[in-house]
Design a protein around this motif. Structure first.
Motif, PDB file in Angstrom:
ATOM      1  N   SER A 386       0.822  -1.215   0.000  1.00 28.23           N
ATOM      2  CA  SER A 386       0.000   0.000   0.000  1.00 28.23           C
ATOM      3  C   SER A 386       0.855   1.264   0.000  1.00 28.23           C
ATOM      4  N   ASP A 387       2.170   1.124   0.220  1.00 30.30           N
ATOM      5  CA  ASP A 387       3.075   2.276   0.106  1.00 30.30           C
ATOM      6  C   ASP A 387       3.714   2.352  -1.280  1.00 30.30           C
ATOM      7  N   TYR A 388       3.187   1.601  -2.203  1.00 30.47           N
ATOM      8  CA  TYR A 388       3.626   1.630  -3.616  1.00 30.47           C
ATOM      9  C   TYR A 388       5.022   1.017  -3.827  1.00 30.47           C
ATOM     10  N   ASN A 389       5.464   0.223  -2.861  1.00 25.24           N
ATOM     11  CA  ASN A 389       6.741  -0.489  -3.064  1.00 25.24           C
ATOM     12  C   ASN A 389       6.486  -1.740  -3.900  1.00 25.24           C
ATOM     13  N   LEU A 390       7.288  -1.935  -4.925  1.00 21.81           N
ATOM     14  CA  LEU A 390       7.158  -3.149  -5.722  1.00 21.81           C
ATOM     15  C   LEU A 390       7.640  -4.333  -4.887  1.00 21.81           C
ATOM     16  N   LEU A 391       6.842  -5.399  -4.866  1.00 24.80           N
ATOM     17  CA  LEU A 391       7.208  -6.599  -4.091  1.00 24.80           C
ATOM     18  C   LEU A 391       7.523  -7.779  -4.984  1.00 24.80           C
ATOM     19  N   GLY A 392       6.884  -7.799  -6.162  1.00 26.64           N
ATOM     20  CA  GLY A 392       7.097  -8.959  -7.027  1.00 26.64           C
ATOM     21  C   GLY A 392       6.642  -8.667  -8.440  1.00 26.64           C
ATOM     22  N   ALA A 393       7.092  -9.510  -9.372  1.00 23.61           N
ATOM     23  CA  ALA A 393       6.671  -9.373 -10.764  1.00 23.61           C
ATOM     24  C   ALA A 393       6.651 -10.754 -11.399  1.00 23.61           C
ATOM     25  N   GLN A 394       5.714 -10.932 -12.299  1.00 24.08           N
ATOM     26  CA  GLN A 394       5.615 -12.195 -13.048  1.00 24.08           C
ATOM     27  C   GLN A 394       5.359 -11.840 -14.508  1.00 24.08           C
ATOM     28  N   ILE A 395       6.048 -12.494 -15.398  1.00 25.77           N
ATOM     29  CA  ILE A 395       5.901 -12.162 -16.819  1.00 25.77           C
ATOM     30  C   ILE A 395       5.805 -13.451 -17.642  1.00 25.77           C
ATOM     31  N   ILE A 396       4.876 -13.465 -18.579  1.00 24.52           N
ATOM     32  CA  ILE A 396       4.829 -14.544 -19.577  1.00 24.52           C
ATOM     33  C   ILE A 396       4.810 -13.846 -20.934  1.00 24.52           C
ATOM     34  N   GLY A 397       5.776 -14.151 -21.767  1.00 24.32           N
ATOM     35  CA  GLY A 397       5.812 -13.425 -23.034  1.00 24.32           C
ATOM     36  C   GLY A 397       6.618 -14.149 -24.086  1.00 24.32           C
ATOM     37  N   GLY A 398       6.552 -13.606 -25.286  1.00 21.66           N
ATOM     38  CA  GLY A 398       7.215 -14.245 -26.412  1.00 21.66           C
ATOM     39  C   GLY A 398       8.654 -13.800 -26.608  1.00 21.66           C
ATOM     40  N   GLU A 399       9.041 -12.671 -26.020  1.00 20.52           N
ATOM     41  CA  GLU A 399      10.430 -12.196 -26.131  1.00 20.52           C
ATOM     42  C   GLU A 399      10.666 -11.082 -25.107  1.00 20.52           C
ATOM     43  N   ASP A 400      11.912 -10.682 -24.961  1.00 19.97           N
ATOM     44  CA  ASP A 400      12.300  -9.549 -24.098  1.00 19.97           C
ATOM     45  C   ASP A 400      11.766  -9.645 -22.667  1.00 19.97           C
ATOM     46  N   VAL A 401      11.751 -10.843 -22.149  1.00 19.04           N
ATOM     47  CA  VAL A 401      11.232 -11.042 -20.793  1.00 19.04           C
ATOM     48  C   VAL A 401      12.339 -10.833 -19.756  1.00 19.04           C
ATOM     49  N   SER A 402      13.555 -11.298 -20.081  1.00 20.82           N
ATOM     50  CA  SER A 402      14.618 -11.269 -19.066  1.00 20.82           C
ATOM     51  C   SER A 402      14.961  -9.837 -18.645  1.00 20.82           C
ATOM     52  N   GLY A 403      15.063  -8.897 -19.606  1.00 18.64           N
ATOM     53  CA  GLY A 403      15.411  -7.508 -19.271  1.00 18.64           C
ATOM     54  C   GLY A 403      14.350  -6.894 -18.369  1.00 18.64           C
ATOM     55  N   ARG A 404      13.093  -7.201 -18.678  1.00 17.63           N
ATOM     56  CA  ARG A 404      12.005  -6.605 -17.883  1.00 17.63           C
ATOM     57  C   ARG A 404      11.995  -7.182 -16.469  1.00 17.63           C
TER      58      ARG A 404
END
Ligand SMILES: Cc1cc2nc3c(=O)[nH]c(=O)nc-3n(C[C@H](O)[C@H](O)[C@H](O)COP(=O)(O)OP(=O)(O)OC[C@H]3O[C@@H](n4cnc5c(N)ncnc54)[C@H](O)[C@@H]3O)c2cc1C
Length: 457
Positions: A386-404
């Motif tokens: 709730s303080d807008y701190n990023l805690l996690g991310a999940q990505i499924i994609g066809g390319e350029d996933v590692s940089g993100r």
């Protein structure tokens, strides 16, 4: 100074190389059970699915390279025990018990597959995918049209399923949880991965506990499932028993401090066999090659500085920040043909279980301008408090996933708030990157969601 390293896998070999980079003179001896030089376990699924031609291509070190680095790799050595009082390792070699003295020891014996509690499983002809020998055996039985069951839908299980489908087998993935990749994806993202796997022809059976096995069938409470080939991918256990029996403190894995030192001052441990502190979570074994490699620099620094200090002042404590590990995020990535799945930090479920007021947002975007013929779909989930701190991310994609995903790891570990991601100056070119960076779009939408929730409080 003599450093003995137990296990010549990712953690052991990288530690040996880091030590050698920093010290031309110390004696480095690796004792390894198999007859292999270091290879890339992470590449085993790529050989099985045919993207990498041969197991030969994933060998990382030739005999000459060990020689050039003045690292002695002694193969076919089975470690039996460690006498920490006498700085001595006992191992079996060609039927004889031998021993080796050390000044410093690095314990890097990896992990071993867990055989699940299934009646009669030990009498089935099953396969694992943990090491080179496992993969070689499995490759022999990946035949077209045969029925293969993979038990366990973690990263190794889904990579095995993909390899099997590329070998034109009839593939069934059985998972006892209600979703795939429970440790790294939330269920809403897992469903999207499932759609992709089903489109490839993989059958997925969830919520199913196998209780009994025979030669060609698995049984749950209500069903049976036929197989020609059975792969068990139900998890790995840290290979820490030798450490435990030698007086090294072990909880789930070997307990190490932030410099990878065990309770015995001149014994370090790293790789799959150690438990380390996770961000927002308790200490656990984070079984990733990336972490094993990163530990090498920290261990090498500490051994060399300790050795210098010991020679001068007998002081083992060195708190330089570059010599200490931060809590890890467990960032991971897997590639199943055109599908790339990555995650970092906490899932929403894990954050909520840690009693954090956490919120998630999923968006679908494009990896290039949508009208570009090579643009690929990308699905992003961000999780923040709730303080807008990023805690996690999940990505499924066809390319350029590692940089993100790496960008998200940086944001989490450096406590960069969502607005910085939302209004990041990002590149644009129709054939390379979209005008609306999906990470920024997702961050903006998550900010709006949290704004609404915060203002309603
Ligand atoms: C199929 C697969 C895919 C993976 N993909 C990825 C990925 O994409 N990205 C990622 O980050 N991680 C990945 N991993 C995880 C990564 O490979 C491991 O985390 C990493 O190899 C751990 O390094 P380690 O040195 O602890 O273990 P290992 O590399 O397994 O080394 C342990 C060594 O100890 C030796 N040993 C064991 N017992 C004894 C004994 N008694 N005496 C002597 N020697 C012994 C073993 O033979 C082995 O050589 C993957 C793992 C697998 C199995």
């Amino acid at each position: 100074m003599k450093v003995v390293i137990l296990g010549g896998g990712s953690a052991g070999t990288s530690a040996a190389l880091e030590l050698r980079k920093r010290d031309k003179d110390c004696e480095i001896l690796i004792l390894e059970k198999t007859s292999y030089n270091e290879y890339s376990p992470c590449s085993l699924p790529y050989v099985l699915c045919g993207e990498i031609k041969d197991f030969e291509n994933i060998m990382l070190f030739t005999d000459d390279e060990y020689l050039q680095n003045n690292i002695i790799l002694k193969k076919n050595c089975n470690i039996k025990s460690i006498e920490t009082n006498n700085n001595k390792v006992i191992y079996e070699f060609e039927g004889n018990d031998l021993n080796e003295q050390y000044d410093y020891l690095i314990y890097a014996l990896g992990s071993i597959p867990i055989l699940p509690p299934i009646e009669n499983i030990e009498n089935t002809n099953h396969y694992f995918l943990r090491n080179l020998d496992d993969a070689k055996k499995l490759k022999e039985v990946l035949h077209e049209n045969k029925k293969i069951i993979i038990l366990g839908a973690g990263l190794i299980g889904i990579e095995a399923a993909y390899a099997a489908i590329k070998n034109k087998m009839q593939v069934t993935l059985i998972e006892r949880e209600n979703q795939l990749l429970k440790n790294t994806l939330d269920s809403d993202m897992s469903i999207k991965l499932e759609e992709n796997l089903k489109n490839l022809g993989i059958s997925i059976i969830k919520n199913t506990i196998i209780i009994k096995a025979d030669e060609n069938k698995l049984y749950s409470e209500n069903n049976s499932y036929e197989y020609d080939v059975l792969v068990i991918a139900t998890g790995l256990s840290p290979n820490a028993n030798i450490a435990k029996d030698s007086g090294i403190n072990v909880n789930h894995g070997i307990i190490v401090d932030s410099s990878y030192r065990t309770n015995i001052p001149n014994v370090f441990a790293s790789g799959d066999c150690v438990e380390i502190e996770r961000m927002n979570n308790n200490a656990d074994c984070v079984m990733l090659g990336s972490i094993a490699y990163q530990s090498a620099r920290i261990i090498a620094n500490n051994i060399l500085e300790n050795n210098n200090n010991t020679n001068n002042s007998d002081n083992y404590n060195n708190n330089k920040s570059s010599n200490n590990r931060k809590p890890v995020l467990g960032a991971s990535i897997a590639k199943l043909g055109n599908i790339i799945i990555a995650s970092t930090g906490s899932t929403l479920e894990q954050a909520k279980n840690s009693r954090i007021n956490a919120y998630g947002m999923i968006i679908e975007g494009s990896t290039r301008s949508g009208y570009h013929p090579d643009a690929k779909r990308i699905i992003i989930k961000l999780i923040a408090d709730s303080d807008y701190n990023l805690l996690g991310a999940q990505i499924i994609g066809g390319e350029d996933v590692s940089g993100r995903i790496n960008l998200c790891s940086l944001a989490i570990s450096e406590k960069i708030k969502l607005d910085k991601l939302a209004f990041l100056e990002t590149v644009y070119n129709p054939g390379s990157a979209p005008i609306n960076e999906p990470i920024s779009t997702c961050a903006k939408m998550l900010i709006r969601k949290i704004d609404v929730i915060n203002s309603a409080k």
